[in-house]
Scaffold this active site. Structure first.
Site, PDB file in Angstrom:
ATOM      1  N   SER A 146      25.076  41.016  20.286  1.00 29.31           N
ATOM      2  CA  SER A 146      25.307  40.564  21.664  1.00 29.31           C
ATOM      3  C   SER A 146      24.724  41.611  22.598  1.00 29.31           C
ATOM      4  CB  SER A 146      26.816  40.463  21.916  1.00 29.31           C
ATOM      5  OG  SER A 146      27.082  40.390  23.300  1.00 29.31           O
ATOM      6  N   TYR A 159      34.714  44.910  21.600  1.00 28.40           N
ATOM      7  CA  TYR A 159      33.742  43.931  21.081  1.00 28.40           C
ATOM      8  C   TYR A 159      32.330  44.540  21.105  1.00 28.40           C
ATOM      9  CZ  TYR A 159      30.921  39.549  21.371  1.00 28.40           C
ATOM     10  OH  TYR A 159      29.998  38.543  21.195  1.00 28.40           O
ATOM     11  N   LYS A 163      29.757  45.308  18.080  1.00 33.05           N
ATOM     12  CA  LYS A 163      28.379  44.777  18.033  1.00 33.05           C
ATOM     13  C   LYS A 163      27.367  45.924  17.905  1.00 33.05           C
ATOM     14  CE  LYS A 163      29.084  40.281  18.382  1.00 33.05           C
ATOM     15  NZ  LYS A 163      28.863  39.397  17.233  1.00 33.05           N
TER      16      LYS A 163
END
Ligand SMILES: NC(=O)c1ccc[n+]([C@@H]2O[C@H](COP(=O)([O-])OP(=O)(O)OC[C@H]3O[C@@H](n4cnc5c(N)ncnc54)[C@H](OP(=O)(O)O)[C@@H]3O)[C@@H](O)[C@H]2O)c1
Length: 254
Positions: A146, A159, A163
């Site tokens: 991402s 998050y 990633k």
């Protein structure tokens, strides 16, 4: 785009998180390519819905599995190899997030959950896939990262760290597996119109503000991500390894 072919006919491809969103779109396109497709997700109802939507017949196998649970991952890969005899491509697509406050205010339980699902899950699946591919001296592993893996964004701290870990895992695996003719890459989308990001793109004011920072003037549709992923799964990308391709409408270029 219907006439493009990635030469994946007959290839056995496992897509994690294939019951909706980007994974479902990837699985559908793989079935058009006449690949043998294995999808997993945690919830059986989601998988049942995907199977009736995809209608892949003998070329589609759906297995309930949580990618961060080692025993589930073993069962998933055993089921894939049991049905189709081998594995040619792994697509680490699944991803989840819990909106987190600033990093220092994040509870360790939330940190653990996000890292376990996104990063440990990708490690466990890649590890098992590589053990099959090393024997054959061929294979591809593609993970979905991402833009949050390179840019700090509110609510996405842990998050994004997961990633970023996936992007480093991609490089390490690429270096270690190159002698076995296994290529390992990632695709890093900006916002994609799926359930995962619906709270953001369905808010009109937020959407308008967000697309001002995207030169293409829109967010991605799942199909925008599918083609770069399938390209990296194909022999057309045989000399590309250890890379992360940004799929963000130019947002990271400005
Ligand atoms: N949508 C975006 O804006 C966006 C942007 C950048 C990157 N991404 C990345 O793109 C990938 C796909 O996202 P998406 O938008 O398609 O998400 P989505 O619509 O929420 O779908 C996620 C899929 O993963 C499965 N899943 C979740 N946790 C799992 C676990 N622990 N084990 C196995 N399967 C699991 C879900 O099914 P169950 O719930 O039944 O498990 C579902 O099939 C993710 O890696 C995400 O981080 C998305």
């Amino acid at each position: 785009m219907g006439s493009v072919s990635y030469g994946l006919e007959g290839k056995v491809v496992l897509v994690t998180g294939g019951s909706r969103g980007i994974g479902l779109e990837i699985a559908g396109r793989l079935l058009q390519e006449k690949a043998k497709v294995v999808i997993c997700a945690r919830k059986k109802e989601g998988l049942d819905g995907a199977v009736s939507l995809l209608g892949g017949g003998e070329n589609l196998l759906a297995v309930p599995a949580h990618v961060a649970k080692e025993e589930d991952v073993e069962k998933l890969f055993d089921a894939a190899v049991g049905r189709y005899g081998t594995l040619d491509v792994l697509i680490n697509n699944m991803g989840m997030n819990l909106l987190t406050p600033s990093l220092v205010d994040t509870e360790p339980a939330a940190w653990n959950k996000i890292l376990e699902s996104n990063l440990t899950g990708t490690f466990l699946c890649s590890r098992r896939a590589a053990s099959i591919m090393k024997e054959k001296k061929t294979g591809k592993i593609v993970s979905i990262s991402s833009v949050a893996g390179t840019r700090a964004a509110p609510g996405m701290g842990v998050y994004g760290i997961a990633k970023a870990g996936i992007e480093m895992l991609t490089k390490v695996l690429a270096a270690e597996l190159a002698p076995f003719n296994i290529q390992v890459n990632a695709v890093a989308p900006g916002m994609v119109r799926t359930d995962f990001s619906k709270p953001f793109w369905s808010n009109e004011a937020f959407y308008e503000q967000m697309v001002r920072a995207i030169p293409a003037g829109r967010i991605a549709e799942p199909a925008d991500v599918v083609h770069p992923v399938l390209f990296l799964c194909s022999e057309l990308a045989g000399f590309i390894t250890g890379q992360t391709i940004m799929v963000d409408g130019g947002a990271s270029a400005v």
